[in-house]
Enzyme design. Structure first.
Site, PDB file in Angstrom:
ATOM      1  N   ASP A  75      38.727  -0.940  25.738  1.00 54.71           N
ATOM      2  CA  ASP A  75      37.992  -2.033  25.102  1.00 54.71           C
ATOM      3  C   ASP A  75      37.021  -1.484  24.064  1.00 54.71           C
ATOM      4  O   ASP A  75      36.810  -0.269  23.987  1.00 54.71           O
ATOM      5  CB  ASP A  75      37.247  -2.877  26.147  1.00 54.71           C
ATOM      6  CG  ASP A  75      36.444  -2.027  27.121  1.00 54.71           C
ATOM      7  OD1 ASP A  75      36.007  -0.929  26.726  1.00 54.71           O
ATOM      8  OD2 ASP A  75      36.270  -2.445  28.274  1.00 54.71           O
ATOM      9  N   LYS A 100      39.863  -5.897  24.609  1.00 56.86           N
ATOM     10  CA  LYS A 100      40.020  -6.434  25.978  1.00 56.86           C
ATOM     11  C   LYS A 100      39.496  -7.862  26.049  1.00 56.86           C
ATOM     12  O   LYS A 100      38.454  -8.168  25.474  1.00 56.86           O
ATOM     13  CB  LYS A 100      39.267  -5.554  26.975  1.00 56.86           C
ATOM     14  CG  LYS A 100      39.423  -6.000  28.428  1.00 56.86           C
ATOM     15  CD  LYS A 100      38.940  -4.932  29.395  1.00 56.86           C
ATOM     16  CE  LYS A 100      37.457  -5.010  29.633  1.00 56.86           C
ATOM     17  NZ  LYS A 100      36.985  -3.995  30.580  1.00 56.86           N
TER      18      LYS A 100
END
Ligand code: R5P
Length: 295
Positions: free
Chosen positions: A168, A191
């Site tokens: 992420d 993410k």
């Protein structure tokens, strides 16, 4: 002021290692829970005029945060002149925003409690996402240490041609550093989190991972869903192997099984939280920081 080290909870053995690296006095601490779950802490020995470092990762978060607060009071009552909390894993950093009306921003509450009891805080790679620095929520001096070199050393010794992947956007800070130190290519995914156990990372580049030994690097492995999802995708895209590397391995029940089921060739973490995967030792990093601090 003489330096004294004391460890609580699962960090007791880390404290022993830190004290032995720096040749500092180790103060034994007793910690237990009463049958109803209340915490009991006793520091055994004199602390008159001491510069005390309490080593305790805040995991499990509620028990160990409270144990630290109680221990700080015990240290003051024994005459410690300065009390520093070394929380290699700093819990309560992820609720850094009021997402829905009425939600508590618990990161601020816990930072307030710790700031009231301790003179300083030292931690390793805290989950800084919306906060740029701990000083936004802590009113005491804080020092952030990074496990990047320790992780890069481990990778250098164990993996020949690694490719690093961050799941992420906030993982970029760790992944780019470690990749730079290992001279390895890296990619960072996006993410989306739907709930605490439902996440989806996307944007993995097949050309980056095909035929390579992929290391998915994240700060925290909790339920394992983030990492398991990326490992599965890397293998589907043709990675030779896919392993997980975390700074803080929490591994809530079911996490290890999930990672194994996803096809992880191995999972390794730092010993900020004691667990069977904690092979990357950060005691020297902490000992160095204490040494610099006392100069
Ligand atoms: C949060 O964004 C962190 O960086 C980790 O990605 C997260 O805590 C991992 O949690 P889990 O293992 O439950 O997916």
């Amino acid at each position: 002021m003489g330096i004294v080290i004391s460890g609580l909870g699962h960090s007791a053995s880390l404290a022993v290692n830190i004290a032995s690296v720096g040749r500092w006095r180790l103060l034994r601490a007793e910690e237990k829970q009463f049958p109803d779950g209340e915490e009991y802490v006793r520091l055994r020995g004199s602390l008159r005029g001491a510069d005390l470092y309490i080593v305790n990762s805040l995991y499990p978060p509620n028990d160990e945060t409270l144990a630290c607060l109680i221990a700080a009071d015990a240290a003051r009552s024994l005459g410690a002149r300065r009390v520093t909390l070394i929380a290699p894993y700093l819990a309560y950093m992820r609720q850094d925003k009021r997402f829905r009306a009425g939600e508590a921003v618990s990161s601020r509450t816990v930072a307030g409690l710790i700031s009231d009891r301790f003179d300083r805080l030292i931690t390793i790679d805290p989950h800084l996402h919306r906060y740029k620095s701990l000083s936004e929520i802590y009113s005491i001096p804080t020092r952030v240490l990074h496990a990047d070199k320790a992780i890069a050393d481990w990778i250098g010794r164990k993996v020949k041609l690694p490719v690093l992947v961050g799941p992420d956007s906030e993982s970029r800070q760790w992944v780019s550093q470690v990749a730079g130190l290992c001279d390895a290519p890296f990619g960072v995914m996006r993410k989306k989190r739907f709930s605490s156990t439902k996440v989806k990372s996307s944007g993995l580049d097949a050309k980056l991972v095909r035929g390579r030994d992929v290391l998915v690097l994240d700060d925290i492995i909790s339920s394992g869903h983030t990492m398991a999802g990326v490992i599965e995708q890397a293998l589907k895209l043709g990675a030779a192997t896919a392993a997980g590397v975390g700074v803080h391995g929490l591994f809530v029940p079911g996490a290890r099984k999930l990672l194994k089921g996803a096809g992880a060739s191995r999972v390794v973490t730092c010993n900020t939280v004691a667990n069977p995967t904690a092979r990357i030792d950060i005691a020297p990093l902490i000992a160095r920081a204490i040494g610099e601090d006392s100069k």
